[in-house]
Design a protein around this motif. Structure first.
Motif, PDB file in Angstrom:
ATOM      1  N   GLN A  31      29.874  36.294  74.311  1.00  0.00           N
ATOM      2  CA  GLN A  31      30.968  37.245  74.147  1.00  0.00           C
ATOM      3  C   GLN A  31      31.882  36.767  73.021  1.00  0.00           C
ATOM      4  N   VAL A  32      32.235  37.707  72.128  1.00  0.00           N
ATOM      5  CA  VAL A  32      33.139  37.361  71.037  1.00  0.00           C
ATOM      6  C   VAL A  32      34.312  38.326  71.057  1.00  0.00           C
ATOM      7  N   ARG A  33      35.527  37.780  70.980  1.00  0.00           N
ATOM      8  CA  ARG A  33      36.709  38.638  70.968  1.00  0.00           C
ATOM      9  C   ARG A  33      37.080  38.941  69.523  1.00  0.00           C
ATOM     10  N   VAL A  34      37.111  40.232  69.204  1.00  0.00           N
ATOM     11  CA  VAL A  34      37.553  40.666  67.882  1.00  0.00           C
ATOM     12  C   VAL A  34      38.784  41.529  68.116  1.00  0.00           C
ATOM     13  N   GLY A  35      39.947  41.056  67.686  1.00  0.00           N
ATOM     14  CA  GLY A  35      41.185  41.766  67.999  1.00  0.00           C
ATOM     15  C   GLY A  35      41.335  41.847  69.507  1.00  0.00           C
ATOM     16  N   ASP A  36      41.472  43.086  70.019  1.00  0.00           N
ATOM     17  CA  ASP A  36      41.644  43.170  71.469  1.00  0.00           C
ATOM     18  C   ASP A  36      40.399  43.680  72.184  1.00  0.00           C
ATOM     19  N   VAL A  37      39.237  43.728  71.453  1.00  0.00           N
ATOM     20  CA  VAL A  37      38.019  44.074  72.184  1.00  0.00           C
ATOM     21  C   VAL A  37      37.100  42.879  72.274  1.00  0.00           C
ATOM     22  N   CYS A  38      36.279  42.906  73.272  1.00  0.00           N
ATOM     23  CA  CYS A  38      35.353  41.821  73.496  1.00  0.00           C
ATOM     24  C   CYS A  38      33.939  42.340  73.268  1.00  0.00           C
ATOM     25  N   LEU A  39      33.242  41.778  72.255  1.00  0.00           N
ATOM     26  CA  LEU A  39      31.908  42.267  71.928  1.00  0.00           C
ATOM     27  C   LEU A  39      30.848  41.417  72.600  1.00  0.00           C
ATOM     28  N   PRO A  40      29.830  42.061  73.139  1.00  0.00           N
ATOM     29  CA  PRO A  40      28.683  41.269  73.568  1.00  0.00           C
ATOM     30  C   PRO A  40      27.862  40.878  72.339  1.00  0.00           C
ATOM     31  N   VAL A  41      27.581  39.593  72.168  1.00  0.00           N
ATOM     32  CA  VAL A  41      26.788  39.115  71.026  1.00  0.00           C
ATOM     33  C   VAL A  41      25.682  38.216  71.543  1.00  0.00           C
ATOM     34  N   PRO A  42      24.541  38.800  71.906  1.00  0.00           N
ATOM     35  CA  PRO A  42      23.466  37.996  72.499  1.00  0.00           C
ATOM     36  C   PRO A  42      22.929  36.933  71.543  1.00  0.00           C
ATOM     37  N   ASP A  43      23.098  37.159  70.210  1.00  0.00           N
ATOM     38  CA  ASP A  43      22.589  36.212  69.212  1.00  0.00           C
ATOM     39  C   ASP A  43      23.306  34.869  69.229  1.00  0.00           C
ATOM     40  N   LEU A  44      24.506  34.859  69.793  1.00  0.00           N
ATOM     41  CA  LEU A  44      25.329  33.660  69.740  1.00  0.00           C
ATOM     42  C   LEU A  44      24.632  32.521  70.484  1.00  0.00           C
ATOM     43  N   ASP A  45      24.328  31.429  69.766  1.00  0.00           N
ATOM     44  CA  ASP A  45      23.578  30.379  70.446  1.00  0.00           C
ATOM     45  C   ASP A  45      24.511  29.295  70.999  1.00  0.00           C
ATOM     46  N   ASP A  46      23.898  28.278  71.552  1.00  0.00           N
ATOM     47  CA  ASP A  46      24.650  27.265  72.279  1.00  0.00           C
ATOM     48  C   ASP A  46      25.511  26.391  71.383  1.00  0.00           C
ATOM     49  N   SER A  47      25.262  26.446  70.078  1.00  0.00           N
ATOM     50  CA  SER A  47      26.018  25.562  69.200  1.00  0.00           C
ATOM     51  C   SER A  47      27.487  25.975  69.108  1.00  0.00           C
ATOM     52  N   TYR A  48      27.796  27.167  69.589  1.00  0.00           N
ATOM     53  CA  TYR A  48      29.201  27.589  69.567  1.00  0.00           C
ATOM     54  C   TYR A  48      29.837  27.317  70.912  1.00  0.00           C
ATOM     55  N   SER A  49      31.069  26.859  70.876  1.00  0.00           N
ATOM     56  CA  SER A  49      31.760  26.677  72.153  1.00  0.00           C
ATOM     57  C   SER A  49      32.975  27.601  72.188  1.00  0.00           C
ATOM     58  N   VAL A  50      33.498  27.791  73.350  1.00  0.00           N
ATOM     59  CA  VAL A  50      34.605  28.719  73.548  1.00  0.00           C
ATOM     60  C   VAL A  50      35.757  28.380  72.611  1.00  0.00           C
ATOM     61  N   GLY A  51      36.286  29.405  71.956  1.00  0.00           N
ATOM     62  CA  GLY A  51      37.410  29.194  71.062  1.00  0.00           C
ATOM     63  C   GLY A  51      37.016  29.051  69.600  1.00  0.00           C
ATOM     64  N   ASP A  52      35.712  28.804  69.306  1.00  0.00           N
ATOM     65  CA  ASP A  52      35.257  28.694  67.916  1.00  0.00           C
ATOM     66  C   ASP A  52      35.422  30.027  67.192  1.00  0.00           C
ATOM     67  N   SER A  53      35.776  29.941  65.904  1.00  0.00           N
ATOM     68  CA  SER A  53      35.782  31.163  65.096  1.00  0.00           C
ATOM     69  C   SER A  53      34.353  31.497  64.704  1.00  0.00           C
ATOM     70  N   VAL A  54      34.008  32.768  64.758  1.00  0.00           N
ATOM     71  CA  VAL A  54      32.692  33.173  64.261  1.00  0.00           C
ATOM     72  C   VAL A  54      32.847  34.435  63.439  1.00  0.00           C
ATOM     73  N   GLN A  55      31.866  34.603  62.573  1.00  0.00           N
ATOM     74  CA  GLN A  55      31.839  35.818  61.776  1.00  0.00           C
ATOM     75  C   GLN A  55      30.621  36.626  62.198  1.00  0.00           C
ATOM     76  N   ILE A  56      30.879  37.901  62.495  1.00  0.00           N
ATOM     77  CA  ILE A  56      29.833  38.798  62.971  1.00  0.00           C
ATOM     78  C   ILE A  56      29.615  39.866  61.910  1.00  0.00           C
ATOM     79  N   ALA A  57      28.378  40.245  61.701  1.00  0.00           N
ATOM     80  CA  ALA A  57      28.103  41.343  60.767  1.00  0.00           C
ATOM     81  C   ALA A  57      27.286  42.416  61.471  1.00  0.00           C
ATOM     82  N   VAL A  58      27.612  43.670  61.187  1.00  0.00           N
ATOM     83  CA  VAL A  58      26.856  44.791  61.735  1.00  0.00           C
ATOM     84  C   VAL A  58      26.464  45.695  60.566  1.00  0.00           C
ATOM     85  N   ARG A  59      25.181  46.005  60.461  1.00  0.00           N
ATOM     86  CA  ARG A  59      24.726  46.889  59.385  1.00  0.00           C
ATOM     87  C   ARG A  59      25.183  48.327  59.642  1.00  0.00           C
ATOM     88  N   PRO A  60      25.622  49.016  58.607  1.00  0.00           N
ATOM     89  CA  PRO A  60      26.125  50.380  58.788  1.00  0.00           C
ATOM     90  C   PRO A  60      25.107  51.325  59.422  1.00  0.00           C
TER      91      PRO A  60
END
Ligand SMILES: Nc1ncnc2c1ncn2[C@@H]1O[C@H](COP(=O)(O)OP(=O)(O)OP(=O)(O)O)[C@@H](O)[C@H]1O
Ligand SMILES: [Mg+2]
Lengths: 364, 282
Positions: free
Chosen positions: A252-281
């Motif tokens: 789960q990634v919080r972007v602003g005030d919504v929480c996105l499900p991101v199944p791709d997110l692997d174990d190398s990230y821990s809670v609170g890390d900044s991540v960049q997500i991209a979605v193709r148009p």
């Protein structure tokens, strides 16, 4: 197709004075592979190719062609050929003599030269223009002479520097198909330089995406498109919606005030890390808000928004959406749904926006 | 329509100029070449071929042949010296290209005659070079340099080499450098690439330079007069003598006409070749 190694590049660097044009690149190309170097202008693609051809000597690092180190072998002793961007045809020779040039320098027997030149002419469909001078040919024909002149030598590796860059769009698309067919037919390793991402995606077995002298990602076209490793790749190949967020919990990634499900997110990230997500148009679906769902399906993640602007593209519409949380998103909509799709949306109209969670790409 | 008729008027002054100052004298020379000399040594118009017969008699044929020979050697030397110079400037001159070309042209601001006198000062028995080598003890006596074919041809090369270098420079500069790389890429050694790619690609410059050097050299009299002796007499000297010393204007005219016809043949061959090249470019 045998999978032996045609090219092996180890830690290659090229400096012009203090300027680093190619910065510590490692690459391997299998034999028979269609390998593309893709990147913006000035990123060092031509320099890479010229080092493979022997026109530039690397500042450091090694190049191995079919098992032989070649950094200090002059161009005329390397079993590679180049198709130049400007074609570099010999205007004082006719088409068949242009093609025969390499074979003559290698002292191939006369009858064999005649036969191979004939075959090469046939391959590029120029048999009827054998005695024409290059300046009597069209751009596409000149391009094919350049190709035949290189291919006729049956090099281990063929280097092509934006070979279709000078052609108009339609001819370019046609030549892409022909070139790919020829490559399959002759089975020679191609190293293909281009800054046209569509060209690279449609023709290559693998693509090395370059920026500022470095290889950012080297993978198959699908991989590079669907799983770009960095923001640069996501932005250079196709367009992407970039979302900046923080890891909320596993998947789960919080972007602003919504929480996105991101199944791709692997174990190398821990809670609170900044991540960049991209979605193709083109992965973003848009539906009218108070009608039954039409494009948005059950397992999509959805948010509310409104149409901010719309660009008609012919094959579809490019919509800019303002989301309820203030974010902006670009959606590409195929014109397959309504008769007159551009009548469908009104500026300011509230809409439902959705995408499959697995289309959220995590960038490093 | 009216505008073009207006612009047509600009042709006439030039045409008149050429007619008066070029075609008329040429015609007079042609007419005089069939004439003879009267008892007072003046040229008289007539119609006889004796002057032409004289041109081809045993005394003068060696002079004609020598002139052509010297001119050909001069062209070859100019090519040999000029090509590397032009190539170096055009390909490797970088931002100094124009400065280097200017540096080559500047000596030619000095009058040809004066420059040739400078060579006299260099090559004479008591000249700079001989004084230096005698003083250094390299030889006992001065080496004979002046009055030799070497001096005359050297003077011609020095006098006209710029007409070789400039067209060569232009055609080398215009050549797409990637064709040289293509030559090497297609297994041509540096030498083979030069022979099979660079030379043919710069052929227009070679031809133009050769013609531009050959034409004035064949008719030159300054170099042979100042740097040569009786053994290096050229057709230019012969013609000059007919008009100034021997006062045989009809014979001088006949020599001139023969020379011109000879050069015209070369010129036509060159133009045919050049226009064929042009047609290929179009
Ligand atoms: N001979 C050279 N001397 C100095 N700098 C050079 C030289 N050749 C290339 N460069 C520099 O190296 C960088 C990479 O050049 P290169 O030609 O490899 O780019 P490229 O990726 O092929 O770009 P393009 O898509 O515009 O052809 C550029 O910034 C260029 O200015
Ligand atoms: Mg390039």
């Amino acid at each position: 197709m045998e999978q032996s190694e045609a090219i092996r590049i180890d830690g290659i660097t090229k400096k012009f004075g203090d300027f680093v044009a190619v910065d510590n690149i490692d690459l391997e190309v299998s034999s028979g592979e269609f390998f593309s170097l893709l990147g913006p202008s000035g990123c060092g693609k031509t320099t890479m190719l010229r080092m493979l051809a022997g026109f530039e000597v690397p500042t450091s690092g090694s190049i191995v062609l079919n098992g032989e180190p070649v950094e200090n072998v002059p161009p005329h002793k390397r079993n590679v050929n180049m198709v130049f961007q400007s074609y570099a045809l010999f205007d004082h020779l006719d088409v068949q003599d242009n093609i025969a040039f390499g074979l003559k320098r290698r002292k191939v027997a006369k009858e064999e030269i005649g036969r191979r030149v004939g075959d090469a002419l046939e391959l590029v469909d120029l048999s009827t223009r054998a005695t024409a001078r290059p300046n009597e040919l069209s751009g596409g024909q000149r391009q094919r002479v350049a190709l035949a002149r290189a291919l006729v030598n049956k090099p281990q590796v063929l280097l092509l520097d934006e070979p279709l860059g000078a052609l108009d769009l339609k001819l370019r698309r046609q030549m892409q198909v022909e070139l790919k067919a020829i490559q399959r037919e002759v089975g020679i390793t191609f190293v293909y330089v281009t800054h046209d991402q569509e060209e690279a995606l449609s023709m290559s077995d693998r693509i090395a995406v370059m920026s500022a002298g470095r290889v950012i990602q080297c993978a198959s076209p699908e991989e590079v498109y669907e799983h770009p490793s960095e923001e640069f790749v996501a932005g250079f190949i196709g367009i992407s919606n970039l979302l900046q967020g923080k890891v909320e919990s596993r998947g789960q990634v919080r972007v602003g005030d919504v929480c996105l499900p991101v199944p791709d997110l692997d174990d190398s990230y821990s809670v609170g890390d900044s991540v960049q997500i991209a979605v193709r148009p083109e992965k973003v679906a848009v539906d009218e808000i108070d009608k039954p769902a039409y494009k948005i399906v059950a397992d999509m993640f959805t948010v509310q928004g409104e149409i901010e602007s719309m660009v008609y593209l012919g094959v579809g519409n490019q919509l800019t959406l303002r989301l309820s949380n203030g974010g902006r998103l670009v959606a590409l909509e195929q014109a397959t749904y309504r008769v007159q799709s551009h009548d469908q949306w009104k500026i300011g109209q509230p809409v439902k926006v959705g995408w499959h969670p697995e289309h959220c790409m995590v960038l490093k | 329509m009216n505008a073009s008729r207006f612009w047509n008027w600009f042709v006439y002054p030039g045409a008149l100029w050429i007619a008066l100052l070029f075609a008329v004298p040429l015609f007079l020379v042609l007419a005089l070449s069939f004439g003879h000399v009267d008892d007072l040594g003046r040229g008289v118009y007539g119609f006889q071929l004796t002057n032409y017969a004289d041109v081809f008699n045993a005394t003068y044929v060696p002079v004609l042949l020598r002139s052509v020979g010297y001119a050909l050697i001069t062209v070859i030397l100019c090519l040999g010296i000029g090509y590397p110079a032009a190539y170096f400037i055009a390909r490797f001159g970088g931002k100094y290209r124009y400065a280097l070309v200017a540096a080559l042209v500047i000596p030619f601001f000095v009058n040809y005659l004066v420059r040739t006198y400078a060579w006299v000062a260099l090559l004479a028995d008591e000249g700079l070079i001989n004084n230096a080598i005698v003083d250094l003890g390299l030889t006992q006596a001065p080496i004979q340099m002046i009055n030799t074919p070497f001096a005359v041809i050297g003077g011609l090369v020095y006098g006209y080499i710029i007409f070789m270098i400039l067209p060569l420079y232009v055609s080398i500069e215009r050549m797409d450098p990637s064709i040289v790389e293509a030559g090497k890429d297609l297994y041509g050694s540096p030498f083979q690439t030069f022979i099979h790619v660079t030379l043919p690609a710069t052929q227009p410059g070679i031809l133009a330079g050769s013609v531009l050097v050959f034409l004035p050299t064949v008719g030159d009299f300054v170099s042979a007069q100042l740097l040569g002796g009786p053994d290096t007499y050229m057709v230019g000297n012969l013609i000059q003598d007919q008009f100034f010393a021997a006062s045989d204007w009809p014979f001088g005219s006949a020599l001139t006409v023969v020379m011109m016809l000879f050069l015209a043949v070369w010129m036509v061959l060159y133009l045919r070749r050049a226009t064929r090249g042009e047609a290929e470019v179009l």
